[in-house]
Design a protein around this motif. Structure first.
Motif, PDB file in Angstrom:
ATOM      1  N   CYS A   1       0.835  -1.197   0.000  1.00 45.77           N
ATOM      2  CA  CYS A   1       0.000   0.000   0.000  1.00 45.77           C
ATOM      3  C   CYS A   1       0.878   1.259   0.000  1.00 45.77           C
ATOM      4  CB  CYS A   1      -0.889  -0.051   1.240  1.00 45.77           C
ATOM      5  SG  CYS A   1      -2.210   1.141   1.228  1.00 45.77           S
ATOM      6  N   ARG A   2       1.882   1.280   0.881  1.00 45.09           N
ATOM      7  CA  ARG A   2       2.775   2.425   0.993  1.00 45.09           C
ATOM      8  C   ARG A   2       3.490   2.675  -0.337  1.00 45.09           C
ATOM      9  NH1 ARG A   2       5.293   0.616   5.243  1.00 45.09           N
ATOM     10  NH2 ARG A   2       3.985   1.644   6.768  1.00 45.09           N
ATOM     11  N   HIS A   3       3.939   1.596  -0.933  1.00 42.84           N
ATOM     12  CA  HIS A   3       4.665   1.677  -2.195  1.00 42.84           C
ATOM     13  C   HIS A   3       3.771   2.219  -3.317  1.00 42.84           C
ATOM     14  CE1 HIS A   3       7.067   0.369  -5.630  1.00 42.84           C
ATOM     15  NE2 HIS A   3       8.080   0.308  -4.800  1.00 42.84           N
ATOM     16  N   ILE A  27      -8.988  -1.692  -1.631  1.00 43.18           N
ATOM     17  CA  ILE A  27      -9.802  -2.203  -0.526  1.00 43.18           C
ATOM     18  C   ILE A  27      -8.966  -3.273   0.170  1.00 43.18           C
ATOM     19  CG2 ILE A  27     -11.908  -3.434   0.151  1.00 43.18           C
ATOM     20  CD1 ILE A  27     -13.332  -2.229  -2.227  1.00 43.18           C
ATOM     21  N   MET A  28      -8.742  -3.083   1.471  1.00 40.23           N
ATOM     22  CA  MET A  28      -7.927  -4.041   2.224  1.00 40.23           C
ATOM     23  C   MET A  28      -8.782  -5.202   2.711  1.00 40.23           C
ATOM     24  SD  MET A  28      -5.771  -1.356   4.593  1.00 40.23           S
ATOM     25  CE  MET A  28      -7.209  -0.368   5.046  1.00 40.23           C
ATOM     26  N   GLY A  41      -8.850  -8.348  14.636  1.00 41.71           N
ATOM     27  CA  GLY A  41      -7.706  -8.069  15.490  1.00 41.71           C
ATOM     28  C   GLY A  41      -6.611  -7.293  14.781  1.00 41.71           C
ATOM     29  N   GLU A  42      -6.846  -6.937  13.526  1.00 41.17           N
ATOM     30  CA  GLU A  42      -5.842  -6.151  12.794  1.00 41.17           C
ATOM     31  C   GLU A  42      -6.248  -4.687  12.662  1.00 41.17           C
ATOM     32  OE1 GLU A  42      -4.027  -9.644   9.880  1.00 41.17           O
ATOM     33  OE2 GLU A  42      -5.267  -8.060   9.011  1.00 41.17           O
ATOM     34  N   GLU A  43      -7.042  -4.207  13.666  1.00 36.56           N
ATOM     35  CA  GLU A  43      -7.559  -2.838  13.570  1.00 36.56           C
ATOM     36  C   GLU A  43      -6.452  -1.802  13.379  1.00 36.56           C
ATOM     37  OE1 GLU A  43      -8.839  -5.021  15.664  1.00 36.56           O
ATOM     38  OE2 GLU A  43     -10.977  -5.053  15.157  1.00 36.56           O
ATOM     39  N   SER A  44      -5.330  -1.988  14.082  1.00 40.51           N
ATOM     40  CA  SER A  44      -4.289  -0.954  13.970  1.00 40.51           C
ATOM     41  C   SER A  44      -3.699  -0.954  12.565  1.00 40.51           C
ATOM     42  CB  SER A  44      -3.208  -1.161  15.028  1.00 40.51           C
ATOM     43  OG  SER A  44      -2.483  -2.337  14.750  1.00 40.51           O
ATOM     44  N   ASP A  45      -3.631  -2.125  11.940  1.00 34.36           N
ATOM     45  CA  ASP A  45      -3.166  -2.183  10.550  1.00 34.36           C
ATOM     46  C   ASP A  45      -4.168  -1.505   9.609  1.00 34.36           C
ATOM     47  OD1 ASP A  45      -0.900  -3.471  11.261  1.00 34.36           O
ATOM     48  OD2 ASP A  45      -1.558  -5.461  10.641  1.00 34.36           O
ATOM     49  N   MET A  46      -5.448  -1.692   9.899  1.00 29.45           N
ATOM     50  CA  MET A  46      -6.471  -1.038   9.073  1.00 29.45           C
ATOM     51  C   MET A  46      -6.322   0.467   9.144  1.00 29.45           C
ATOM     52  SD  MET A  46      -9.812  -3.371   9.713  1.00 29.45           S
ATOM     53  CE  MET A  46     -10.185  -2.457  11.121  1.00 29.45           C
ATOM     54  N   THR A  96      -3.620   2.173   9.887  1.00 32.56           N
ATOM     55  CA  THR A  96      -2.424   2.551   9.135  1.00 32.56           C
ATOM     56  C   THR A  96      -2.712   2.545   7.636  1.00 32.56           C
ATOM     57  OG1 THR A  96      -1.080   1.510  10.844  1.00 32.56           O
ATOM     58  CG2 THR A  96       0.015   2.004   8.769  1.00 32.56           C
ATOM     59  N   GLY A  97      -3.384   1.501   7.165  1.00 36.35           N
ATOM     60  CA  GLY A  97      -3.703   1.390   5.735  1.00 36.35           C
ATOM     61  C   GLY A  97      -4.556   2.549   5.245  1.00 36.35           C
ATOM     62  N   LEU A  98      -5.566   2.913   6.034  1.00 36.72           N
ATOM     63  CA  LEU A  98      -6.433   4.030   5.637  1.00 36.72           C
ATOM     64  C   LEU A  98      -5.632   5.318   5.589  1.00 36.72           C
ATOM     65  CD1 LEU A  98      -9.609   3.145   7.731  1.00 36.72           C
ATOM     66  CD2 LEU A  98      -9.446   3.102   5.243  1.00 36.72           C
ATOM     67  N   GLU A  99      -4.712   5.465   6.561  1.00 37.13           N
ATOM     68  CA  GLU A  99      -3.898   6.684   6.570  1.00 37.13           C
ATOM     69  C   GLU A  99      -2.883   6.704   5.433  1.00 37.13           C
ATOM     70  OE1 GLU A  99      -2.844   6.771  10.689  1.00 37.13           O
ATOM     71  OE2 GLU A  99      -4.773   7.689  11.175  1.00 37.13           O
ATOM     72  N   LEU A 100      -2.499   5.536   4.961  1.00 39.66           N
ATOM     73  CA  LEU A 100      -1.609   5.476   3.803  1.00 39.66           C
ATOM     74  C   LEU A 100      -2.366   5.770   2.506  1.00 39.66           C
ATOM     75  CD1 LEU A 100       0.496   2.272   4.623  1.00 39.66           C
ATOM     76  CD2 LEU A 100       1.335   4.617   4.506  1.00 39.66           C
ATOM     77  N   GLY A 101      -3.691   5.751   2.574  1.00 44.14           N
ATOM     78  CA  GLY A 101      -4.465   6.098   1.389  1.00 44.14           C
ATOM     79  C   GLY A 101      -5.373   5.004   0.861  1.00 44.14           C
ATOM     80  N   ALA A 102      -5.449   3.863   1.555  1.00 45.87           N
ATOM     81  CA  ALA A 102      -6.408   2.834   1.140  1.00 45.87           C
ATOM     82  C   ALA A 102      -7.824   3.391   1.301  1.00 45.87           C
ATOM     83  CB  ALA A 102      -6.234   1.571   1.974  1.00 45.87           C
ATOM     84  N   ASP A 103      -8.750   2.912   0.483  1.00 45.20           N
ATOM     85  CA  ASP A 103     -10.089   3.492   0.456  1.00 45.20           C
ATOM     86  C   ASP A 103     -11.056   2.854   1.440  1.00 45.20           C
ATOM     87  OD1 ASP A 103      -8.824   3.843  -2.324  1.00 45.20           O
ATOM     88  OD2 ASP A 103     -10.414   5.345  -2.216  1.00 45.20           O
TER      89      ASP A 103
END
Ligand code: CA
Length: 228
Positions: free
Chosen positions: A66-68, A81-82, A87-92, A94-101
């Protein structure tokens, strides 16, 4: 309309096959990839309309992909869309903040996933408000030039910060926004907002929205979403 293409990045073979079957049946052109390195080679070549991205992958993980992709001008505009596990809420976040929709939590319903895909593709075609024009959503009219909001055609009494938060969320119905994204959006305009005070602003806004309080939905562990 031309066939839209989707790249699915997922290392679990049964999920990959299930997605390929349903997405093809729904009329999408599907490319499947089972690991991170391959995803980074395939996506810039295919330039799909959308990416379904599992976060837990061997090798290069989903967040790094995602970052790349979001950091590369060629691929930055492709919606993601991730696919995440419980239990991966913190990853979600991070992903949204990286720009995932958006994201879907496993195990997911195929019907829900297809609806999310359609919503993301539709939103991509609609221009975002420019911050100056009047915004109309559900029973709400927001006039940023006058710093005025009306609900059921009645003026709302909002603080400066509440107005900023409402304008930001209502401008992107259906999008999940993290607290940090909300802070960033309103802080640039001279508001004093901290992480926890976002929640306080939301409580205040819901009170002012009264019978329409459910316009602002809580996305547990992630942030808030204005009802689509
Ligand atoms: Ca996985």
């Amino acid at each position: 309309m031309a066939e839209q293409s989707i790249v699915v990045v997922e290392d679990e073979e049964d999920i990959l096959e299930l997605l390929e079957y349903h997405l093809s049946r729904d009329g999408y052109r599907v490319t499947t990839v089972a690991d991170g390195e391959r995803a980074l080679q395939t996506i810039p070549r295919v330039l799909p309309d959308l990416i379904l991205l599992d976060l837990m992958l061997p090798g290069v993980n989903g967040l790094d992909i995602c970052r790349h992709l979001k950091g590369d001008a060629v691929t930055t505009g492709i919606p993601i869309i991730m696919l995440t596990a419980k239990g991966e809420e913190s990853d979600m976040v991070t992903g949204l903040e990286l720009g995932a929709d958006d994201y879907v939590t496993k195990p997911f319903s195929v019907a829900v996933l297809l609806a999310r895909i359609r919503a993301v593709l539709r939103r991509r075609r609609e221009p975002l408000p420019d911050g100056r024009g009047t915004l109309r959503v559900h029973d709400l009219v927001i006039d940023p030039a006058r710093h005025e909001a009306r609900l059921h055609n009645e003026p709302m009494e909002l603080t400066f910060t509440e107005f900023g938060v409402l304008h930001f969320l209502a401008g992107r119905p259906g999008w999940v926004m993290t607290r940090d994204q909300i802070i960033d959006a309103v802080r640039g305009e001279g508001y004093a907002v901290t992480d926890r005070s976002v929640d306080v602003q939301i409580v205040g806004l819901r009170k002012r929205l009264g019978d329409c309080a459910d316009y602002i939905q809580t996305v547990r562990g992630v942030g808030y979403r204005f009802r689509d």
